[in-house]
Design an enzyme around this catalytic site. Structure first.
Site, short mmCIF file in Angstrom:
data_model
loop_
_atom_site.label_atom_id
_atom_site.label_comp_id
_atom_site.label_asym_id
_atom_site.label_seq_id
_atom_site.Cartn_x
_atom_site.Cartn_y
_atom_site.Cartn_z
N GLY A 27 0.67 -1.20 -0.17
CA GLY A 27 0.11 -0.07 -0.12
C GLY A 27 0.58 1.35 -0.08
CB ALA A 30 -0.83 11.21 1.90
CG LEU A 33 5.99 1.85 -0.12
CD1 LEU A 33 5.02 1.40 -0.98
CD2 LEU A 33 7.20 1.78 -1.01
CE LYS A 49 2.27 5.35 7.89
NZ LYS A 49 1.20 5.75 8.53
CG ASP A 141 -8.34 10.06 7.84
OD1 ASP A 141 -9.55 10.41 7.34
OD2 ASP A 141 -7.22 9.58 7.15
#
Length: 358
Positions: A27, A30, A33, A49, A141
């Site tokens: 994935g 913003a 990666l 990540k 979010d």
């Protein structure tokens, strides 16, 4: 010092310790990666990540520090947990967490969900929210792609990069529009944990229908779509609007009556709709809380008040109002990483902690 290997993934340099092998991209967000990998130390699959240029600006440094602090503090079965963190020779930061096979967005786009899965997923979302809200944290979010699921249907909420303190004077922010609570659009600065319950309600509706409930093209269209279902906002909500432009916009909308949820969701369980109606309430002051929602009859098959823990202590947000230079955030970040690994400054760290340039 740990040994590092350098890989190129989607044109992005990944520098990881030799502990992690078989990296595969899963994935792109913003701010970083994400790759899957095999952890040779624990023989488990993990997600790594990469935070892109965490020390490029004070804002990004603070955001990364906030996410690190939160991941260290929050320990709950329905929240993603941090298993490792390291800084590469290029001064990128890597968060390592457990790997779950998919996310709710992918599930929803692949097939309709059966009733028992909808119940179980909603229960776990609310169970996680009860915990983070009790710690004084608002996710801000929440959306299907931030809800991870494994083959056993265990669910974990992830991506706390936007999370903030529970504060009635929160600053405005950009979240994913479809799941954004109306008070964010109306009052902008005055919102609390209730925004997460609204987002969870939108996700609940999407699980019931198989498509987003409020797919607005922009914030004006978004609010208009909400009023098509819920009707014109009550006077108590309109009174909280501070912006004259926003007030004029709301008053310019045609008067709308609330649509019965049984008419909108024709095939849904009446108990499901009763809970959904309590989650999708215009006024956040009367919206059901995560803890209250867990006790709703719709979730009775899973509800266990003895196994729905709250945080032992509130999260320490003392850093949140700090306006600090990058180098200071960097030192604070290194300190948190050392603390995570239970290594004091005189010890020998297994991962690199580069010097700070003063």
């Amino acid at each position: 010092m740990a040994d590092f290997v350098k890989l190129s993934i989607f044109g992005t340099v990944f520098e990881v310790t030799t502990r992690y092998v078989d990296l595969q991209p899963v994935g792109m967000g913003a701010f970083g990666l994400v790759c899957s990998a095999n952890d040779q130390l624990t023989s488990t699959s993990v997600a790594i990540k990469k935070i892109m240029k965490p020390f490029s600006t004070p804002v990004l440094s603070k955001r990364t520090y906030r996410e690190l602090k939160l991941l260290k503090h929050i320990r709950h079965e329905n929240i993603i947990s941090l298993s490792d963190i390291f800084i590469s020779p290029l001064e990128d930061i890597y968060f390592v967490t457990e790997l779950l096979g998919t996310d709710l967005h992918r599930l929803l786009t692949s097939r309709p969900l059966e009733k028992q899965f909808i119940q179980y997923f909603l229960y776990q979302i609310l169970r996680g929210l009860k915990y983070v809200h009790s710690a004084g944290v608002v996710h801000r979010d929440l959306k299907p792609s931030n809800i991870l699921v494994n083959e056993n249907c265990d669910l974990k909420i992830c991506d706390f990069g936007l999370a903030r303190i529970q504060d009635p004077q929160m600053t405005g922010y950009v979240s994913t529009r479809y799941y954004r609570a109306p008070e964010i659009m109306l009052t902008w600065q005055k919102y609390d944990v209730a925004v997460d319950v609204w987002s969870a309600g939108c996700i609940f509706a999407e699980m019931l229908e198989g498509k987003p409930l409020f797919p607005g093209k922009d914030h004006v269209n978004q609010f208009s779509i909400i009023t098509e279902l819920l009707g014109t906002p009550p006077d108590e909500v309109i009174k909280t609007i501070c912006s004259e432009n926003t007030l004029r916009f709301v008053q310019s909308l045609p008067k709308r009556e609330r649509v019965p949820f049984s008419q909108k969701f024709k095939n849904a369980d009446p108990m499901a709709l009763d809970l959904l109606e309590k989650m999708l309430v215009f006024d956040p002051r009367t919206r059901i809380s995560a803890a209250e929602a867990l006790a709703h009859p719709y979730l009775a098959p899973y509800h266990d008040p003895t196994d729905e823990p709250e945080a032992e202590e509130a999260f320490d947000w003392s850093f949140n109002d700090a306006d600090l230079p990058v180098d200071t955030w960097k030192v604070m970040m290194y300190s948190e990483i050392l603390d995570f690994h239970n290594i004091d400054n005189s010890g020998q760290d297994e991962g690199p902690v580069p010097p700070v340039n003063n």
